[in-house]
Design a protein around this motif. Structure first.
Motif, PDB file in Angstrom:
ATOM      1  N   LYS A   6       0.846  -1.190   0.000  1.00  0.00           N
ATOM      2  CA  LYS A   6       0.000   0.000   0.000  1.00  0.00           C
ATOM      3  C   LYS A   6       0.883   1.241   0.000  1.00  0.00           C
ATOM      4  CE  LYS A   6      -3.514  -2.449   2.530  1.00  0.00           C
ATOM      5  NZ  LYS A   6      -3.408  -3.229   3.724  1.00  0.00           N
ATOM      6  N   VAL A   7       0.396   2.306  -0.574  1.00  0.00           N
ATOM      7  CA  VAL A   7       1.151   3.559  -0.654  1.00  0.00           C
ATOM      8  C   VAL A   7       1.591   4.020   0.728  1.00  0.00           C
ATOM      9  CG1 VAL A   7       1.025   6.012  -1.269  1.00  0.00           C
ATOM     10  CG2 VAL A   7       0.045   4.314  -2.786  1.00  0.00           C
ATOM     11  N   ASN A   8       0.722   3.902   1.715  1.00  0.00           N
ATOM     12  CA  ASN A   8       1.067   4.396   3.056  1.00  0.00           C
ATOM     13  C   ASN A   8       2.121   3.532   3.752  1.00  0.00           C
ATOM     14  OD1 ASN A   8      -0.570   2.198   3.628  1.00  0.00           O
ATOM     15  ND2 ASN A   8      -1.804   3.275   5.144  1.00  0.00           N
ATOM     16  N   GLU A   9       2.510   2.404   3.154  1.00  0.00           N
ATOM     17  CA  GLU A   9       3.540   1.543   3.717  1.00  0.00           C
ATOM     18  C   GLU A   9       4.949   1.866   3.190  1.00  0.00           C
ATOM     19  OE1 GLU A   9       1.300  -2.612   4.627  1.00  0.00           O
ATOM     20  OE2 GLU A   9       1.664  -2.159   2.504  1.00  0.00           O
ATOM     21  N   ILE A  10       5.031   2.759   2.228  1.00  0.00           N
ATOM     22  CA  ILE A  10       6.328   3.078   1.618  1.00  0.00           C
ATOM     23  C   ILE A  10       7.347   3.561   2.652  1.00  0.00           C
ATOM     24  CG2 ILE A  10       7.524   4.617  -0.004  1.00  0.00           C
ATOM     25  CD1 ILE A  10       5.017   4.315  -1.834  1.00  0.00           C
ATOM     26  N   PRO A  11       7.017   4.510   3.536  1.00  0.00           N
ATOM     27  CA  PRO A  11       8.020   4.943   4.523  1.00  0.00           C
ATOM     28  C   PRO A  11       8.525   3.797   5.404  1.00  0.00           C
ATOM     29  CG  PRO A  11       6.242   6.531   4.420  1.00  0.00           C
ATOM     30  CD  PRO A  11       5.801   5.333   3.617  1.00  0.00           C
ATOM     31  N   ALA A  12       7.643   2.938   5.853  1.00  0.00           N
ATOM     32  CA  ALA A  12       8.049   1.813   6.703  1.00  0.00           C
ATOM     33  C   ALA A  12       8.910   0.830   5.917  1.00  0.00           C
ATOM     34  CB  ALA A  12       6.819   1.115   7.279  1.00  0.00           C
ATOM     35  N   PHE A  13       8.558   0.586   4.670  1.00  0.00           N
ATOM     36  CA  PHE A  13       9.339  -0.298   3.807  1.00  0.00           C
ATOM     37  C   PHE A  13      10.768   0.235   3.662  1.00  0.00           C
ATOM     38  CE2 PHE A  13      10.950  -0.947  -0.544  1.00  0.00           C
ATOM     39  CZ  PHE A  13      11.121  -2.320  -0.525  1.00  0.00           C
TER      40      PHE A  13
ATOM     41  N   GLY B  42      17.434   9.401 -10.566  1.00  0.00           N
ATOM     42  CA  GLY B  42      16.628  10.270 -11.410  1.00  0.00           C
ATOM     43  C   GLY B  42      15.225  10.382 -10.841  1.00  0.00           C
ATOM     44  N   HIS B  43      14.254  10.480 -11.750  1.00  0.00           N
ATOM     45  CA  HIS B  43      12.857  10.651 -11.336  1.00  0.00           C
ATOM     46  C   HIS B  43      11.993   9.443 -11.658  1.00  0.00           C
ATOM     47  CE1 HIS B  43      13.072  14.892 -10.164  1.00  0.00           C
ATOM     48  NE2 HIS B  43      14.013  14.968 -11.086  1.00  0.00           N
ATOM     49  N   ASP B  44      12.606   8.363 -12.157  1.00  0.00           N
ATOM     50  CA  ASP B  44      11.767   7.242 -12.563  1.00  0.00           C
ATOM     51  C   ASP B  44      12.270   5.857 -12.158  1.00  0.00           C
ATOM     52  OD1 ASP B  44      13.914   7.312 -14.266  1.00  0.00           O
ATOM     53  OD2 ASP B  44      12.759   6.947 -16.077  1.00  0.00           O
ATOM     54  N   LYS B  45      13.351   5.811 -11.385  1.00  0.00           N
ATOM     55  CA  LYS B  45      13.899   4.515 -10.970  1.00  0.00           C
ATOM     56  C   LYS B  45      14.382   4.596  -9.528  1.00  0.00           C
ATOM     57  CE  LYS B  45      15.746   3.454 -15.553  1.00  0.00           C
ATOM     58  NZ  LYS B  45      15.241   4.640 -16.220  1.00  0.00           N
ATOM     59  N   TYR B  46      14.525   3.413  -8.916  1.00  0.00           N
ATOM     60  CA  TYR B  46      15.194   3.333  -7.628  1.00  0.00           C
ATOM     61  C   TYR B  46      15.952   2.018  -7.566  1.00  0.00           C
ATOM     62  CZ  TYR B  46      11.583   0.169  -5.740  1.00  0.00           C
ATOM     63  OH  TYR B  46      10.745  -0.893  -5.517  1.00  0.00           O
TER      64      TYR B  46
ATOM     65  N   GLY C  79       4.977  -7.312   0.090  1.00  0.00           N
ATOM     66  CA  GLY C  79       4.347  -7.773  -1.140  1.00  0.00           C
ATOM     67  C   GLY C  79       4.808  -7.036  -2.388  1.00  0.00           C
ATOM     68  N   GLU C  80       4.051  -7.223  -3.432  1.00  0.00           N
ATOM     69  CA  GLU C  80       4.342  -6.651  -4.748  1.00  0.00           C
ATOM     70  C   GLU C  80       4.329  -5.128  -4.674  1.00  0.00           C
ATOM     71  OE1 GLU C  80       5.397  -6.091  -8.390  1.00  0.00           O
ATOM     72  OE2 GLU C  80       5.232  -8.125  -7.632  1.00  0.00           O
ATOM     73  N   ARG C  81       5.361  -4.496  -5.253  1.00  0.00           N
ATOM     74  CA  ARG C  81       5.458  -3.035  -5.195  1.00  0.00           C
ATOM     75  C   ARG C  81       5.792  -2.394  -6.538  1.00  0.00           C
ATOM     76  NH1 ARG C  81      10.103  -5.195  -3.253  1.00  0.00           N
ATOM     77  NH2 ARG C  81      12.021  -4.348  -4.123  1.00  0.00           N
ATOM     78  N   ASP C  82       5.972  -3.189  -7.583  1.00  0.00           N
ATOM     79  CA  ASP C  82       6.345  -2.627  -8.884  1.00  0.00           C
ATOM     80  C   ASP C  82       5.387  -1.525  -9.345  1.00  0.00           C
ATOM     81  OD1 ASP C  82       8.538  -4.271  -9.022  1.00  0.00           O
ATOM     82  OD2 ASP C  82       7.665  -5.652 -10.472  1.00  0.00           O
ATOM     83  N   PHE C  83       4.130  -1.697  -9.068  1.00  0.00           N
ATOM     84  CA  PHE C  83       3.134  -0.715  -9.506  1.00  0.00           C
ATOM     85  C   PHE C  83       3.222   0.600  -8.725  1.00  0.00           C
ATOM     86  CE2 PHE C  83       1.272  -2.821  -5.965  1.00  0.00           C
ATOM     87  CZ  PHE C  83       0.409  -1.919  -5.369  1.00  0.00           C
ATOM     88  N   LEU C  84       4.005   0.612  -7.645  1.00  0.00           N
ATOM     89  CA  LEU C  84       4.204   1.817  -6.833  1.00  0.00           C
ATOM     90  C   LEU C  84       5.551   2.482  -7.094  1.00  0.00           C
ATOM     91  CD1 LEU C  84       2.845   0.622  -3.360  1.00  0.00           C
ATOM     92  CD2 LEU C  84       1.730   2.155  -4.989  1.00  0.00           C
ATOM     93  N   LYS C  85       6.225   2.094  -8.164  1.00  0.00           N
ATOM     94  CA  LYS C  85       7.573   2.600  -8.412  1.00  0.00           C
ATOM     95  C   LYS C  85       7.639   4.122  -8.378  1.00  0.00           C
ATOM     96  CE  LYS C  85       9.497   2.127 -12.467  1.00  0.00           C
ATOM     97  NZ  LYS C  85      10.239   1.643 -13.636  1.00  0.00           N
ATOM     98  N   SER C  86       6.746   4.813  -9.052  1.00  0.00           N
ATOM     99  CA  SER C  86       6.820   6.278  -9.082  1.00  0.00           C
ATOM    100  C   SER C  86       6.586   6.878  -7.696  1.00  0.00           C
ATOM    101  CB  SER C  86       5.857   6.867 -10.106  1.00  0.00           C
ATOM    102  OG  SER C  86       4.526   6.548  -9.782  1.00  0.00           O
ATOM    103  N   GLU C  87       5.713   6.273  -6.892  1.00  0.00           N
ATOM    104  CA  GLU C  87       5.466   6.766  -5.541  1.00  0.00           C
ATOM    105  C   GLU C  87       6.681   6.517  -4.637  1.00  0.00           C
ATOM    106  OE1 GLU C  87       3.311   5.025  -7.315  1.00  0.00           O
ATOM    107  OE2 GLU C  87       1.366   6.026  -7.234  1.00  0.00           O
ATOM    108  N   ILE C  88       7.331   5.368  -4.809  1.00  0.00           N
ATOM    109  CA  ILE C  88       8.531   5.065  -4.028  1.00  0.00           C
ATOM    110  C   ILE C  88       9.641   6.051  -4.395  1.00  0.00           C
ATOM    111  CG2 ILE C  88      10.347   3.355  -3.604  1.00  0.00           C
ATOM    112  CD1 ILE C  88       8.123   1.184  -4.006  1.00  0.00           C
TER     113      ILE C  88
END
Length: 92
Positions: free
Chosen positions: A11-18, A33-37, A64-73
């Motif tokens: 979930k988006v709100n789990e990014i900081p904890a991750f 950059g602005h599109d990878k990590y 879990g799966e996070r690929d779909f959150l790449k831009s948010e991460i």
């Protein structure tokens, strides 16, 4: 017959904890950059690399799966100063 694997979706709100958990185990994470990590550390000993790898597997399973959150991460990593901007020639 192919088996279906049901994986949890981060979930988006789990990014900081991750990000915090990844850093806690000694694994570097930063936006490029602005599109990878990237996750990883080239300067770990073999033993540290194996330990971190096992811990990272546990973290990835938990979140879990996070690929779909790449831009948010990437956006989050940039907001906390964990990023590298790369020029057109590949230099920082």
């Amino acid at each position: 017959m192919a088996q279906s694997i049901n994986r949890r979706l981060m979930k988006v709100n789990e990014i900081p904890a991750f990000v915090e958990e990844v850093l806690r185990i000694g694994c570097n994470i930063c936006a490029v950059g602005h599109d990878k990590y990237v996750l990883g550390d080239a300067d770990l000993s073999r033993a540290e690399y194996e330990r971190v790898g096992r811990e990272l597997d546990k973290i990835e399973e938990a979140y879990g799966e996070r690929d779909f959150l790449k831009s948010e991460i990437v956006r989050y990593l940039r907001s906390i100063g964990r990023y590298v901007d790369v020029g057109a020639d590949g230099s920082e």
